[in-house]
Scaffold this motif. Structure first.
Motif, PDB file in Angstrom:
ATOM      1  N   TRP A 319       0.857  -1.191   0.000  1.00  0.00           N
ATOM      2  CA  TRP A 319       0.000   0.000   0.000  1.00  0.00           C
ATOM      3  C   TRP A 319       0.895   1.244   0.000  1.00  0.00           C
ATOM      4  N   PRO A 320       1.534   1.543  -1.115  1.00  0.00           N
ATOM      5  CA  PRO A 320       2.493   2.648  -1.155  1.00  0.00           C
ATOM      6  C   PRO A 320       1.855   4.026  -1.161  1.00  0.00           C
ATOM      7  N   GLY A 321       0.556   4.115  -1.403  1.00  0.00           N
ATOM      8  CA  GLY A 321      -0.099   5.417  -1.410  1.00  0.00           C
ATOM      9  C   GLY A 321      -0.165   6.070  -2.761  1.00  0.00           C
ATOM     10  N   HIS A 322      -0.190   5.289  -3.821  1.00  0.00           N
ATOM     11  CA  HIS A 322      -0.287   5.849  -5.161  1.00  0.00           C
ATOM     12  C   HIS A 322      -1.658   6.490  -5.388  1.00  0.00           C
ATOM     13  N   ALA A 323      -1.702   7.421  -6.305  1.00  0.00           N
ATOM     14  CA  ALA A 323      -2.952   8.103  -6.628  1.00  0.00           C
ATOM     15  C   ALA A 323      -4.020   7.094  -7.035  1.00  0.00           C
ATOM     16  N   GLY A 324      -5.222   7.254  -6.474  1.00  0.00           N
ATOM     17  CA  GLY A 324      -6.337   6.371  -6.793  1.00  0.00           C
ATOM     18  C   GLY A 324      -6.382   5.110  -5.967  1.00  0.00           C
ATOM     19  N   GLU A 325      -5.328   4.857  -5.190  1.00  0.00           N
ATOM     20  CA  GLU A 325      -5.283   3.652  -4.362  1.00  0.00           C
ATOM     21  C   GLU A 325      -6.146   3.836  -3.119  1.00  0.00           C
ATOM     22  N   GLY A 326      -6.771   2.761  -2.675  1.00  0.00           N
ATOM     23  CA  GLY A 326      -7.565   2.827  -1.457  1.00  0.00           C
ATOM     24  C   GLY A 326      -6.704   3.004  -0.216  1.00  0.00           C
ATOM     25  N   TRP A 327      -7.358   3.069   0.915  1.00  0.00           N
ATOM     26  CA  TRP A 327      -6.693   3.304   2.200  1.00  0.00           C
ATOM     27  C   TRP A 327      -6.648   1.988   2.963  1.00  0.00           C
ATOM     28  N   PRO A 328      -5.477   1.573   3.454  1.00  0.00           N
ATOM     29  CA  PRO A 328      -5.393   0.277   4.124  1.00  0.00           C
ATOM     30  C   PRO A 328      -5.920   0.311   5.555  1.00  0.00           C
ATOM     31  N   SER A 329      -6.287  -0.847   6.051  1.00  0.00           N
ATOM     32  CA  SER A 329      -6.598  -1.060   7.458  1.00  0.00           C
ATOM     33  C   SER A 329      -5.800  -2.267   7.934  1.00  0.00           C
ATOM     34  N   TRP A 330      -5.450  -2.260   9.232  1.00  0.00           N
ATOM     35  CA  TRP A 330      -4.593  -3.308   9.779  1.00  0.00           C
ATOM     36  C   TRP A 330      -5.169  -3.852  11.071  1.00  0.00           C
ATOM     37  N   ALA A 331      -5.003  -5.139  11.263  1.00  0.00           N
ATOM     38  CA  ALA A 331      -5.384  -5.791  12.515  1.00  0.00           C
ATOM     39  C   ALA A 331      -4.385  -6.892  12.803  1.00  0.00           C
ATOM     40  N   PHE A 332      -4.016  -7.030  14.060  1.00  0.00           N
ATOM     41  CA  PHE A 332      -3.199  -8.151  14.505  1.00  0.00           C
ATOM     42  C   PHE A 332      -4.046  -9.239  15.155  1.00  0.00           C
ATOM     43  N   GLU A 333      -5.277  -8.866  15.556  1.00  0.00           N
ATOM     44  CA  GLU A 333      -6.175  -9.814  16.218  1.00  0.00           C
ATOM     45  C   GLU A 333      -7.597  -9.553  15.741  1.00  0.00           C
TER      46      GLU A 333
END
Length: 538
Positions: A319-333
């Protein structure tokens, strides 16, 4: 080239948010039946708000026979009596909003319960108005299922129904028949479901297993998966799932759903759960542009066998943040995987590991999901076979750490029976080591993980670099992960020793950095076991 972070005032509330997942059955029981409920959640929202999170995500509380504990929905627009009433939900929403918390709820659009009225109509005959609302197919000439598709929970993804003299499809339990989301009428009904909850004030949706929402109508056989040496415990693992999920028309449905959310005032949040071998491509596809979902998360870090610098660097690098790319979400649990301290650390390292892990999660670019009890450092509970509730664990016994072990009751008060969760025997046992980690014990210890979590959440919320800034991986070795987070006027270096052995590591321009926050033992660029820090550029 990445997009420059926008100003905080211009960003929607969810961008960089920390959302606290609550599993309703296990959070707090208000009526003494051994099962958590909505009133119990409402009574503890002050605790959640005091953590410093931005919102809550509620796992399913809808009417359900509970074959898969709420992910088999029998009525999308009502509350199961075990959890309370619609009035209880309205009171929860009101209290959450009064405390400044957003409320995100699950939506399960790939399948329903076999007790849903839609399925009762669909299976009645082949000519009624809902006859095609589910995925039906004739048997092969010799009577076997239409193709070789396998269920996630074991066995064929097809069950014979004598009423229609056809097979119906189910990617999960046979009690979870597959909706035919290709059908416009089904899409309309699901959008109406979204409107029902948006009208009641919810702030967004987590879309469960959304890449399972559409199948290949030609019902082509799935090809075999190459043997990569990974142990296979289910028939599902022997196939590449190119025809029973991930259909190219799913984004069109997501655009239709997004259009519904965009008719409501304020910023509504949508996040997809996407698992499987093709999850990276699908997550990007489902969040591309401004007319699909806002965010997505997969299972790279939930399922990785070890939390290592390279595993984290690989996941965030997608998820490098390129134009048009969505926004990531993260979970460990979450509710589908064993608790992280048990998956990734030894008992002797527990305290140091969970502190490092918390800082790491809150330093990643994207949204962070905290699972209830993660702020307490709860380990996985070993559940005896006779106490298992999870159908997947029962089917695969004893080859999997059951999901039940991550769904046990929240320990509120150490010295009370059942750790203050309920006055009755809970639906799952309280972990024998959980009372020592109970909320009241940690409230009284200023060095506890609970206090640290609040402190780190405060730091994150006050930092544009951490919530919405760019990310660059500086180092990802066998031991050290170092990432740089930047925003206009702010530059941070976040360094993590992800092993128990002490080590030394310093950036090339060490003289330019001042260590501002430390977790575990950190000296002058010397890191004790699981030592971590945030440094500020001078």
């Amino acid at each position: 080239m990445t997009d420059a972070p926008s100003s905080p005032a211009a960003d929607p509330w969810w961008k960089g948010a920390v959302i606290y997942q609550i599993y309703p059955r296990s959070f707090a029981d208000s009526n003494g039946d051994g099962v958590g409920d909505l009133v119990g959640i409402t009574r503890h929202l002050d605790y959640v708000a005091a953590l410093g999170v931005d919102g809550i995500w509620l796992s399913p509380f809808f009417t359900s026979p509970m074959a898969d504990f709420g992910y088999d929905v029998a009525d999308y627009e009502d509350v199961d009596p075990i959890f309370g009433t619609l009035a209880d939900f309205d009171a929860l929403i009101a209290r959450a909003h009064a405390l400044g918390l957003k409320v995100v709820i699950d939506q399960v659009y790939a399948h329903t319960s076999d007790q849903h009225a839609w399925f009762a109509d669909s299976r009645a005959d082949r000519t009624n108005p809902r006859a095609d609302w589910y995925v039906w197919a004739d048997a092969k000439p010799e009577g076997s299922p239409p193709n070789n598709w396998q269920s996630v929970f074991g066995g064929a993804a097809w069950t014979w129904d004598a009423r229609r003299r056809q097979y119906y499809m189910h990617n999960f339990l046979k009690e979870q028949p597959q909706l035919n989301v290709h059908l416009e009428a089904v899409q309309s009904a699901l959008c109406d479901t979204a409107r029902f909850w948006l009208d009641r004030g919810v702030d967004g949706f987590r879309l469960d297993a959304i890449n399972f929402a559409m199948h290949d109508p030609a019902l082509a056989d799935n090809p075999p998966a190459p043997d990569d040496g990974t142990p296979r415990t289910r028939p599902f693992d022997f196939q590449l799932h190119v025809h029973n999920q991930g259909h190219a028309d799913i984004p069109r449905f997501l655009e239709r759903l997004r259009a519904v959310l965009d008719t409501y005032p304020g910023e509504r949040f949508t996040v997809a759960e996407v698992g499987g071998a093709d999850s990276d491509r699908e997550m990007k596809l489902f969040t591309r542009g401004d007319d699909r979902l806002n965010s997505a998360y997969g299972f790279e870090l939930l399922y990785t066998p070890a939390l290592t610098p390279r595993a984290v660097a690989d996941a965030i690098g997608r998820w490098p943040g390129h134009a048009g790319e969505g926004w990531p979400s993260w979970a460990f649990e979450n509710h589908d995987v064993p608790r992280a301290p048990t998956r990734w650390s030894d008992a002797a390292d527990h305290d140091a590991f969970v502190r490092m892990k918390m800082l790491l999660l809150l330093c990643l670019r994207g949204n962070a999901f905290l699972y209830y009890g993660e702020e307490l450092g709860l380990p996985q509970v070993t559940i005896a076979y006779e106490d298992l509730q999870d159908p997947e664990a029962i089917a695969n016994w004893p080859l999997t750490l059951s999901r039940d072990g991550a769904r046990t009751p929240m320990p509120w008060r150490a010295d009370e029976r059942y750790a203050g969760f309920s006055t009755a025997k809970p639906w799952l046992p309280v972990g024998h080591d959980h009372p020592a980690l109970a909320v009241d014990r940690q409230e009284g210890d200023e060095h506890s993980l609970l206090h640290l979590t609040r402190h780190l959440l405060h730091i994150r919320k006050d930092s544009v670099a951490l919530t919405r800034g760019d990310l660059r991986v500086v180092e990802a070795s066998d031991t050290i992960l170092a990432i740089e987070r930047t925003a206009p006027g702010e530059r941070l270096l976040c360094v993590f020793n992800m092993r128990r052995e002490p080590t030394h590591w310093a950036p090339a321009d060490a003289e330019r950095w001042r260590i501002a926050e430390r977790v575990n033992q950190v000296g002058d660029w010397t890191f004790g076991g699981f030592g971590a820090c945030i440094a500020e550029a001078d």
